[in-house]
Design an enzyme around this catalytic site. Structure first.
Site, PDB file in Angstrom:
ATOM      1  N   GLU A   1       0.842  -1.199   0.000  1.00 42.95           N
ATOM      2  CA  GLU A   1       0.000   0.000   0.000  1.00 42.95           C
ATOM      3  C   GLU A   1       0.883   1.257   0.000  1.00 42.95           C
ATOM      4  O   GLU A   1       0.459   2.330  -0.404  1.00 42.95           O
ATOM      5  CB  GLU A   1      -0.961  -0.001   1.207  1.00 42.95           C
ATOM      6  CG  GLU A   1      -2.215   0.829   0.941  1.00 42.95           C
ATOM      7  CD  GLU A   1      -3.236   0.820   2.070  1.00 42.95           C
ATOM      8  OE1 GLU A   1      -2.923   0.333   3.179  1.00 42.95           O
ATOM      9  OE2 GLU A   1      -4.348   1.312   1.858  1.00 42.95           O
TER      10      GLU A   1
ATOM     11  N   HIS B   1       4.907 -27.319   1.863  1.00 42.42           N
ATOM     12  CA  HIS B   1       4.245 -28.457   1.226  1.00 42.42           C
ATOM     13  C   HIS B   1       3.185 -27.989   0.223  1.00 42.42           C
ATOM     14  O   HIS B   1       2.308 -28.750  -0.166  1.00 42.42           O
ATOM     15  CB  HIS B   1       3.607 -29.351   2.286  1.00 42.42           C
ATOM     16  CG  HIS B   1       4.624 -29.928   3.234  1.00 42.42           C
ATOM     17  ND1 HIS B   1       5.057 -31.233   3.162  1.00 42.42           N
ATOM     18  CD2 HIS B   1       5.335 -29.350   4.227  1.00 42.42           C
ATOM     19  CE1 HIS B   1       5.967 -31.445   4.097  1.00 42.42           C
ATOM     20  NE2 HIS B   1       6.159 -30.313   4.755  1.00 42.42           N
TER      21      HIS B   1
ATOM     22  N   LYS C   1     -12.607   2.078  -3.376  1.00 40.84           N
ATOM     23  CA  LYS C   1     -13.694   2.516  -2.493  1.00 40.84           C
ATOM     24  C   LYS C   1     -14.785   3.201  -3.327  1.00 40.84           C
ATOM     25  O   LYS C   1     -15.979   2.990  -3.106  1.00 40.84           O
ATOM     26  CB  LYS C   1     -13.174   3.483  -1.421  1.00 40.84           C
ATOM     27  CG  LYS C   1     -12.387   2.809  -0.291  1.00 40.84           C
ATOM     28  CD  LYS C   1     -11.985   3.798   0.811  1.00 40.84           C
ATOM     29  CE  LYS C   1     -11.154   3.148   1.893  1.00 40.84           C
ATOM     30  NZ  LYS C   1     -10.654   4.055   2.928  1.00 40.84           N
TER      31      LYS C   1
END
Ligand code: PA5
Length: 486
Positions: A322, A343, A454
């Protein structure tokens, strides 16, 4: 029938004096058996530039440090130097509330959420498990839950059902005061609180952390008579865990906030005083920059074998991208929890595209160890050894194998996991990310891309004033080929 017994001596507690050191091991940041990053000609130039950029941060006068008109360096200049008297006030208020309630909800998203969970998980033990202990087992503190970091109805309903019938309280955190996810979660929580407790009880048990003067949350807090803490103007969400945004919830959970801030302060003083070649934040910033600009690296794995550090690696994931992910630049940070992920995507880390670097979070002295009773089992050779020994061997094994496979690695070495070392780690990392962002010519304190999402989400969810944007989106959607849904 008797329940499960824990044999004497199986679980061991260190009982050692707390160790308070964070180091950076970057011996393996370069090509295996080849050139170390510090030998690349561009490294010297980057190191000189970093020192200048640090002076820029300290001076606080450049537009690259501003969000709108505010220089966003409060996390560096103010937060680590908060007065003890202020911390004591926060601690006292938190202890009073903690004694009155059984469950505490922290509502927020992004920087208004992750630092709190990361710190509590690291210092007090991961909440998914510690919440299952009784109050004494938790050290006398309430259970802690998080809302507002998603909009998942099943998750929200489950948290509410778990808390049903219990004395609840909470904090709602939003700097802007208008972020929709926490606003919805708070509406749901407030509704439950209003229906369950008297007005006075609700006022005593809801705390709002937001802007000092403006925003919808501030207005609501004034109208409802909630206590408030202020998000300083000069601290952005992802840099806020060491300011009151984080401190109140941390104190509720029993984190020693004085130690936490003392750790941040110690690291900040080191960043300011140590020369480049001893300076953890500057070295880390320079290496990340070199990796991205000159070594073709696009992803940084934030890896740990310590269960309680998983959310710290998520905090790193939030802070880095960010801050520096702008204008086509920036390293994506991906948390890795070992040995589970060894794994899974471990295969790709070892032999997939060579565009990775890896930063390990290691703890040298665990507070708790479990002794392996290996006799008569396939792991007889580990009989009497601690799990910490085996875990470290495997994680160091992964580090070495990845390095040999072409992944430059560095490791944060925490002498022990406690409030002090976590405070140090955060302060080093916030400095490192701010500096590597600036090195990439990015302003690390703005997030225009988040605002973009947003806006779209607000329009889709019918926020008043976004009708035109919604119509545009619907028109664009109408042009998509319907045959492509099968
Ligand atoms: O770091 C940031 O600025 C963001 O992650 C914000 O913390 C997040 O978007 C939440 O914003 P607010 O605190 O305004 O609700």
């Amino acid at each position: 029938m008797a329940g499960l017994a824990i044999p004497a001596g199986l679980i061991q507690r260190s009982g050692m004096k707390p160790q308070r050191q964070v180091r950076l091991d970057y011996r393996r940041f370069g090509r295996f058996n080849g050139q170390h990053v510090t030998e690349m000609p561009q490294f010297k130039i980057a190191s000189q530039r970093i020192v200048e950029l640090h002076e820029l941060l300290m001076a606080g006068k450049d537009d690259m440090l501003k969000d709108k008109d505010v220089v966003m360096t409060g996390w560096k200049m103010d937060s680590p130097f908060i007065a003890d008297t202020e911390l004591e006030k926060i601690q006292k208020a938190a202890q009073k509330l903690a004694a009155e309630i059984e469950d505490f909800v922290s509502i927020g998203i992004g920087g208004s959420y992750l630092g709190i969970q990361a710190t509590i998980d690291a210092v007090k033990g991961s909440l998914d498990l510690t919440n299952l202990l009784d109050r004494i087992g938790r050290g006398g503190t309430p259970r802690i839950f998080f809302l507002g970091h998603n909009m998942d109805p099943a998750y929200t309903a489950r948290v509410l059902e778990i808390m049903k019938g219990r004395r609840a309280g909470g904090v709602v955190i939003s700097k802007s005061g208008g972020t929709v996810e926490p606003a919805i979660a708070f509406a749901i929580f407030k509704n439950g609180m209003d229906a369950s407790f008297s007005e006075k009880e609700v006022q005593e048990r809801i705390i709002a952390v937001t802007d000092k003067a403006k925003g919808a949350l501030k207005e609501l807090a004034i109208a409802q008579g909630y206590s408030t803490y202020v998000v300083p103007d000069n601290v952005g969400g992802r840099y806020s865990v060491t300011c009151p945004v984080g401190l109140f919830a941390l104190a509720i959970s029993g984190v020693n906030i004085k130690e936490f801030i003392a750790g941040a302060r110690a690291a900040e003083n080191m960043v300011r005083s140590q020369p480049f070649d001893k300076n953890i934040a500057m070295l880390r910033a320079a290496m990340r920059f070199m990796a991205h600009r000159y070594m073709g690296k696009v992803t940084e794995l934030a890896s740990t074998g310590v269960y309680d550090l998983r959310s710290v690696s998520m905090w790193m994931q939030q802070l880095g991208p960010e801050s520096e992910g702008k204008q086509g630049e920036g390293l994506l940070i991906v948390p890795q929890y070992y040995t589970r992920e060894a794994h899974a995507d471990g295969q790709l880390v070892q032999q997939g595209p060579r565009n990775l670097i890896e930063t390990f979070l290691m703890v040298e002295q665990p507070e708790t160890d479990v002794i392996i009773p290996g006799q008569g089992t396939p792991v007889e050779y580990l009989d009497g050894k601690g799990l910490h020994f085996a875990n470290t061997a495997f994680v160091e094994g992964l580090r070495d194998a990845h390095y040999e496979g072409g992944v430059p690695t560095m490791s944060f070495l925490l002498s022990e996991l406690n409030a002090f070392t976590i405070g140090m780690l955060y302060q080093f990392e916030m400095n490192a990310i701010a500096l590597s962002g600036l090195l990439l010519d990015q302003n690390p304190f703005i997030q225009p891309g988040v605002q973009q999402y947003k806006n779209v989400a607000n329009a889709r969810s019918g926020k008043p004033g976004t009708e035109a944007a919604l119509a545009q989106m619907q028109a664009a959607e109408g042009k998509l080929n319907p045959d492509f849904i099968v």
